[in-house]
Write an enzyme that holds these catalytic residues in place. Structure first.
Site, PDB file in Angstrom:
ATOM      1  N   SER A 235       0.854  -1.190   0.000  1.00 11.26           N
ATOM      2  CA  SER A 235       0.000   0.000   0.000  1.00 11.26           C
ATOM      3  C   SER A 235       0.887   1.236   0.000  1.00 11.26           C
ATOM      4  O   SER A 235       2.053   1.175   0.404  1.00 11.26           O
ATOM      5  CB  SER A 235      -0.907   0.004   1.235  1.00 11.26           C
ATOM      6  OG  SER A 235      -1.576   1.250   1.365  1.00 11.26           O
ATOM      7  N   TYR A 248      -2.272  -0.883  10.093  1.00 14.14           N
ATOM      8  CA  TYR A 248      -2.150  -1.234   8.672  1.00 14.14           C
ATOM      9  C   TYR A 248      -0.812  -0.757   8.110  1.00 14.14           C
ATOM     10  O   TYR A 248      -0.131  -1.484   7.376  1.00 14.14           O
ATOM     11  CB  TYR A 248      -3.305  -0.600   7.902  1.00 14.14           C
ATOM     12  CG  TYR A 248      -3.442  -1.071   6.478  1.00 14.14           C
ATOM     13  CD1 TYR A 248      -3.864  -2.366   6.185  1.00 14.14           C
ATOM     14  CD2 TYR A 248      -3.169  -0.217   5.411  1.00 14.14           C
ATOM     15  CE1 TYR A 248      -4.004  -2.802   4.880  1.00 14.14           C
ATOM     16  CE2 TYR A 248      -3.304  -0.639   4.102  1.00 14.14           C
ATOM     17  CZ  TYR A 248      -3.718  -1.931   3.838  1.00 14.14           C
ATOM     18  OH  TYR A 248      -3.844  -2.356   2.540  1.00 14.14           O
TER      19      TYR A 248
END
Length: 397
Positions: A235, A248
């Site tokens: 990401s 995350y």
């Protein structure tokens, strides 16, 4: 007078002294021609050997090149113009899109195919004629049923929780040959780090980090035999951490580091390692965001609830809701990057699906910390500006 007469005599004796510019022009023309010929032959050989994929980007690069030659030679001129032209040829040659392997004789295993990126990738590679092993967290999920009903018989579905080592080992034993592993499975929670329950922190680490590592180690022997591809879905927050995505971000940063290390260690096995860095997309995980936020609140320590308050937490939820509806639903940028990493003869080590995000990550990496923090504050649209935590509210007077 005597000086002028001497200069006239000197020019008559040495007429060649008046044309150095012509000689310089011929010399540079020869140099430009040599570079152009070498570049042209190199590109031609690349195309003949099926190492070049002819497309819009490659044609545009060649057009820019041949427009750039006269520009450098006649507008910039001299050493500077020639150096710019030669460097431009080198850059264009190294960035030309490589050709793709035939997909029909390749096999790929993709984790997390219940929904989102994994589901879309499984469908796409099945359509290309590849043999797809799609692993789902739940073998009886709606996503697995859709794959069974819409894809060919080449696609095989396996139930595999990537945190369950026995399940992972069982699937690894059932697969005989493998060209590529796409580590896609992952989970997320949106919450400030101080508010995030440790139980959920551990859950994210177990899935995104430790689960990914175990799956990779389980299937690496097959990739070493095939000299194949290892792909990680990371990401943009793995390299540019943002507030409210602590769990995350740290797990994706760990995946980035793991991939970087493996890229070096797998060279002797001729296994290529690539990282895909998507920006935000409107996937099934985003659709279920209300469940995600509710789980954070339900598991939050009572003291933290009192400290931050329901009003502040709801403000974060509302902010994220307004942001989520702007996420693109078209997953083709991710599919295109994974396809290149999987089938390109010369895959890149990193693919960013969003040019704007790529620029921001680069800018964040080169700015001093205080300016980088300003940049993060600017792109952070989740932190409430009009509401503050309960204990920070000023008492009414």
């Amino acid at each position: 007078m005597e000086m002028e007469q001497r200069q006239e005599l000197s020019s008559l004796k040495n007429p060649g002294m008046s044309i150095p510019e012509d000689e310089s022009f011929m010399m540079y023309s020869l140099l430009y021609s040599c570079v152009t010929v070498v570049f042209g032959v190199s590109v031609l050989l690349k195309f003949v050997n099926s190492e070049l994929r002819l497309g819009f980007r490659s044609v545009l690069s060649l057009v820019i090149l041949f427009v750039g030659e006269p520009l450098c030679q006649f507008a910039i001129q001299g050493h500077l113009g020639f150096a710019g032209f030669a460097c431009g040829c080198l850059i264009l040659y190294t960035t030309l899109p490589a050709s793709l392997f035939d997909a029909k004789d390749k096999t790929v295993l993709i984790t997390g195919c219940d929904s989102g990126f994994g589901h879309a990738l499984a469908k796409h590679f099945d359509q290309l004629g590849m043999r797809v092993y799609a692993t789902c967290h739940h073998g009886n999920s709606a996503g697995s049923h859709i794959l069974q009903s819409t894809c060919s018989s080449r696609l095989k579905i396996y139930e595999m929780d990537i945190t369950n080592e026995k399940q992972v080992d069982k699937v690894a034993e059932m697969i005989e040959g493998l060209w590529s592993l796409v580590n896609n499975a992952g989970i997320w929670y949106c919450s400030e780090a101080d508010m995030m329950p440790m139980l959920l922190f551990r859950e994210v680490v177990e899935v995104n980090q430790l689960g990914t590592i175990y799956v990779t180690k389980a299937f690496l022997p097959l990739l070493q035999l095939s000299k194949g591809r290892l792909i990680f879905i990371s990401s943009v927050v793995g390299r540019m951490p943002l507030p409210h995505f602590a769990a995350y971000s740290i797990t994706k940063a760990a995946v980035e580091a793991f991939a970087d290390i493996l890229r070096h260690e797998m060279k002797k096995w001729k296994v290529s390692v690539s990282v895909i860095e998507p920006n935000c997309f409107y996937t099934e995980a985003i659709v279920r965001r209300a469940e995600v936020f509710q789980k954070v609140w339900d598991h939050m320590d009572h003291a933290k609830r009192e400290q931050y308050g329901q009003k502040y937490f709801d403000a974060i939820t509302q902010k994220y809701d307004s942001l989520a509806v702007t996420f693109p639903q078209d997953l083709s940028p991710v599919i295109c990057c994974v396809k290149s990493a999987l089938l390109s003869r010369k895959p890149r080590s990193r693919y960013v699906t969003d040019r704007g995000a790529e620029f921001l990550m680069w800018l964040h990496s080169v700015l001093p910390t205080w300016l980088g923090d300003k940049l993060v504050d600017t792109v952070d649209v989740v932190t409430p500006k009009s509401v503050c935590p309960e204990t920070l509210m000023k008492p009414e007077t």
